[in-house]
Design a protein around this motif. Sequence first.
Motif, PDB file in Angstrom:
ATOM      1  N   VAL A   1      13.442  74.638 -85.334  1.00 36.36           N
ATOM      2  CA  VAL A   1      14.423  74.994 -85.067  1.00 36.36           C
ATOM      3  C   VAL A   1      14.671  76.004 -86.866  1.00 36.36           C
ATOM      4  CG1 VAL A   1      15.787  73.182 -84.952  1.00 36.36           C
ATOM      5  CG2 VAL A   1      14.522  73.726 -87.574  1.00 36.36           C
TER       6      VAL A   1
ATOM      7  N   LEU B   1      13.904  68.049 -88.593  1.00 40.48           N
ATOM      8  CA  LEU B   1      14.124  68.261 -87.078  1.00 40.48           C
ATOM      9  C   LEU B   1      12.509  69.408 -86.339  1.00 40.48           C
ATOM     10  CD1 LEU B   1      17.139  70.249 -86.916  1.00 40.48           C
ATOM     11  CD2 LEU B   1      16.941  68.377 -86.311  1.00 40.48           C
TER      12      LEU B   1
ATOM     13  N   ARG C   1      19.672  65.351 -81.520  1.00 38.98           N
ATOM     14  CA  ARG C   1      19.259  66.695 -81.745  1.00 38.98           C
ATOM     15  C   ARG C   1      20.154  67.410 -81.944  1.00 38.98           C
ATOM     16  NH1 ARG C   1      18.952  65.709 -75.579  1.00 38.98           N
ATOM     17  NH2 ARG C   1      20.905  66.424 -75.639  1.00 38.98           N
ATOM     18  N   HIS C   2      19.957  69.149 -82.224  1.00 33.18           N
ATOM     19  CA  HIS C   2      20.348  69.961 -83.222  1.00 33.18           C
ATOM     20  C   HIS C   2      22.222  70.402 -82.861  1.00 33.18           C
ATOM     21  CE1 HIS C   2      21.229  72.001 -86.751  1.00 33.18           C
ATOM     22  NE2 HIS C   2      21.109  72.973 -85.563  1.00 33.18           N
ATOM     23  N   GLU C   3      21.639  69.495 -81.691  1.00 30.47           N
ATOM     24  CA  GLU C   3      23.003  70.821 -80.332  1.00 30.47           C
ATOM     25  C   GLU C   3      24.119  69.602 -80.570  1.00 30.47           C
ATOM     26  OE1 GLU C   3      20.013  69.804 -76.943  1.00 30.47           O
ATOM     27  OE2 GLU C   3      19.894  70.273 -79.087  1.00 30.47           O
TER      28      GLU C   3
ATOM     29  N   ARG D   1      17.411  68.668 -93.386  1.00 29.31           N
ATOM     30  CA  ARG D   1      17.667  68.223 -91.880  1.00 29.31           C
ATOM     31  C   ARG D   1      16.509  69.091 -91.363  1.00 29.31           C
ATOM     32  NH1 ARG D   1      22.043  67.390 -89.148  1.00 29.31           N
ATOM     33  NH2 ARG D   1      22.268  65.539 -90.837  1.00 29.31           N
TER      34      ARG D   1
ATOM     35  N   ASP E   1      24.950  76.924 -89.565  1.00 27.06           N
ATOM     36  CA  ASP E   1      25.461  75.494 -89.272  1.00 27.06           C
ATOM     37  C   ASP E   1      26.199  73.969 -90.059  1.00 27.06           C
ATOM     38  OD1 ASP E   1      24.785  76.474 -87.520  1.00 27.06           O
ATOM     39  OD2 ASP E   1      22.992  74.670 -86.182  1.00 27.06           O
TER      40      ASP E   1
ATOM     41  N   VAL F   1      20.166  76.108 -89.932  1.00 28.80           N
ATOM     42  CA  VAL F   1      20.054  75.294 -89.613  1.00 28.80           C
ATOM     43  C   VAL F   1      21.430  75.174 -91.256  1.00 28.80           C
ATOM     44  CG1 VAL F   1      19.648  72.776 -90.818  1.00 28.80           C
ATOM     45  CG2 VAL F   1      18.741  73.639 -88.930  1.00 28.80           C
TER      46      VAL F   1
ATOM     47  N   SER G   1      24.824  67.278 -82.782  1.00 23.06           N
ATOM     48  CA  SER G   1      24.799  66.914 -83.822  1.00 23.06           C
ATOM     49  C   SER G   1      26.235  68.325 -84.041  1.00 23.06           C
ATOM     50  CB  SER G   1      24.329  67.630 -84.795  1.00 23.06           C
ATOM     51  OG  SER G   1      24.477  67.936 -86.658  1.00 23.06           O
TER      52      SER G   1
END
Length: 221
Positions: A165, A158, A89-91, A154, A173, A170, A93
Amino acid sequence: MINIAIDGPSGAGKSTISKLLAKRLGIAYIDTGAMYRALALFALEQGVSPCDEAGVVAILDNARIHFNYNSLGMRIFLNDRDVSEDIRRHEVSKAASDISKIPAVRDRLVALQRESASRADCVLDGRDIGSNVLPHARYKFYLTASAEERASRRFKELREKGADVDYDQVLKDIIDRDKNDMERAYAPLIKTDDAVLIDSTSLTIEQTVDEIARRIDKDGI
């Protein structure tokens, strides 16, 4: 033992490339980044900020991380729970980047990585494999791509998983994580002098694996 170290920034495709390379060579693959992600997930679930060093150190002994293999490939377990999907999951990462700055975390996981690498021929990928975890690895590669290309990959990954997202977020980040990884005081992301640079910006996954395998075949495994 023959160890192959593949380092590089977030989103460079290290895990995918390393898995395919290990399969082609018939050796083991150890996803070191998954270890940090699993610990970051544990911290988030415990309500501990991955930036809170004291808080993270306090829960370290409660996090048991190990790998297993089944028909789906390598799976990572946190306290006997399969978290292979949750850690992507993105969070998580972002949290993994923060938690990896903590020396006690790196010491704990580096010891686990070295122990795993001592048991069999393997490919390991991460941020500090060639510089810190296995400085005497027989083969070292630094896999990278432009920040825009890594963000695009990415973002697509996702979205395919159903995540809501934004590409610009992205990309931000990715850039922020690069800064975190390269500027952290303990075991930063660097390209060692003896690592071969592989820029995959304009390469497919198959072409990237071919290029790394070709360089290994020249010496023989």
